[in-house]
Design an enzyme around this catalytic site. Sequence first.
Site, PDB file in Angstrom:
ATOM      1  N   LYS A  69     -13.434   6.620   1.014  1.00 31.68           N
ATOM      2  CA  LYS A  69     -12.200   5.866   1.243  1.00 31.68           C
ATOM      3  C   LYS A  69     -12.125   4.701   0.252  1.00 31.68           C
ATOM      4  CE  LYS A  69     -14.028   2.939   5.005  1.00 31.68           C
ATOM      5  NZ  LYS A  69     -13.998   2.673   6.453  1.00 31.68           N
ATOM      6  N   HIS A  79      -3.055  -3.803   6.186  1.00 27.61           N
ATOM      7  CA  HIS A  79      -2.953  -3.973   7.632  1.00 27.61           C
ATOM      8  C   HIS A  79      -1.651  -4.667   8.010  1.00 27.61           C
ATOM      9  CE1 HIS A  79      -7.320  -3.256   7.421  1.00 27.61           C
ATOM     10  NE2 HIS A  79      -7.181  -2.811   8.667  1.00 27.61           N
ATOM     11  N   ASP A 128      -5.505   6.700   6.507  1.00 26.94           N
ATOM     12  CA  ASP A 128      -5.938   5.444   7.100  1.00 26.94           C
ATOM     13  C   ASP A 128      -5.095   5.267   8.364  1.00 26.94           C
ATOM     14  OD1 ASP A 128      -7.263   3.062   7.484  1.00 26.94           O
ATOM     15  OD2 ASP A 128      -6.825   2.255   5.500  1.00 26.94           O
TER      16      ASP A 128
END
Length: 393
Positions: A240, A253, A326
Site C-alpha cells: 500500500k 482521511h 483503502d
Amino acid sequence: MGIRNHIRISSWKGAALIGTIAILAACGDNSSSGPEGDTPATSASTLDISKMSIREKVGQMFFVRPEALDTSIHWNEYAELPDYKLQHVNKTMLAINEDYPVGGVILYAHNIVDEAQLGEFIAEIRELNGSPLLAIDEEGGRVARIANNGNFDVPKYESMAAIAESGDPNEAYKAAFTIGSYVKEYGFDIDYAPVADVNTNPENIVIGPRAFSDDPETAAKFVVSYLNGLDSAGVIGTLKHFPGHGDVKTDTHSGYAETNKTWEEMLECEMVPFKAGIKAGAKMIMTAHIAAPKVTGDDLPATLSPVILQDKLRGELGFKGIIVTDAMDMGAITTQFGNAEAAIKSIQAGVDVVLCSREFTQVFDAVVKAVEDGEIKETRIDESVKRILDLKK
C-alpha cells in the site's frame, strides 16, 4: 481464549530468532501460502461460485468494519466509533448478516480489548455468513492495533524508517515475521502492510516514517523482505498505497489529495517498490484515494480510476492478485462521491475488495441492483470473486 488452531509462541524473541533462521530458507518468492501443512484459517469449500447468487457474490467483495453490520450504529467522525465499544457479534449483526454476507472483516483498535476478548470476537466473526477473512492494520510503529494496546505483550517497533536505518533488509524480514506470528496467532488472515510508499515529500503528514525510505531502491528491498516475513508467518501481506502516497501533502482521511507526477516520473520512483513487491509474489495491493491527473487526465482518485487500476496496475505492471481499496469512509471519497456511487465506480474501475463503505447495507443493495441492471457486468463481479475464493482456499 478462542484462538483458533495456532501454536502459542512462548517468546517473541524466539519468534524473531526463528525468523532469522527462516531467512536462510527464504527465496524471495512470496507466492507460497505459508508453511507447508498449514490449514487455511478460513475454509472456502462451501463457497462455489457456480452455485452462488448475485448477493452472495457481491458480498464476497465487501470487507467491512464490524459496525457496518450493526444498523443501530450511526457515526460521522472516526472519533465517535470507540464510544460504541463494538467488541462482540451481537443479535443485530447476525440478523443483518443473514441478508448481507461479507467476504471479510477488519478490526480496529477500538474493537480490541485483550487476548480473551479478541479470541472470542474472532471466533464469532468466523461464523458469519460469507466465511469472512480477518484483516488488521499492523504495520509496526504508530499504526499497530495490537502492539499499541497495553494489554498485549508483543514487541513494539519505532517505525519502518527506523528499521531501514539499519541498512539490513533482513531486519525488516525479522520484524515482519514477528508481527506476522502474533497476528496469525490471534486469528487474522491478512495484514494491511507493508507500506510500499516512497517518502519523498517532507510535508507529507500521512506517511512519513511509516515508509521505509525516501529512496525507491532502498524502499523496494525492505518492502520485499517485510512481505516475505509475513508470508513465512502464514499471513497475507498487502502493498500500500498504490500508486504511491509518499509525495502528497494532504491527508486523504479528510479530503482531496493529488500527485502532480507523470507516469514516467512515477516509474522512476513510486513504482519501484510496487514492481519489486509484485515480482516477489504479492497477493494484495491497496489503492490510494489520490488523484494523478498527469497520468489519467482527470481528477478521479486512483481507487476509482480504470486507467490506474486496469491500464497501469493490471496491464503494464502485470499484477494478478487482489486489489483492495483503502477505506471508502475516508474524506477523499465521501466529500466527492455518494457512498453507493463510489463503490460502483471502484468496482467498474477494477477493484476486487471494497473496504469499509459507509451505509453498508444501502451500498450493498445498490451494487446488487447495478449488476442486475447491467451497469456492472456480472463477469466483472465473477473475476473478483474468483480471486477472493482462491485466496480463501
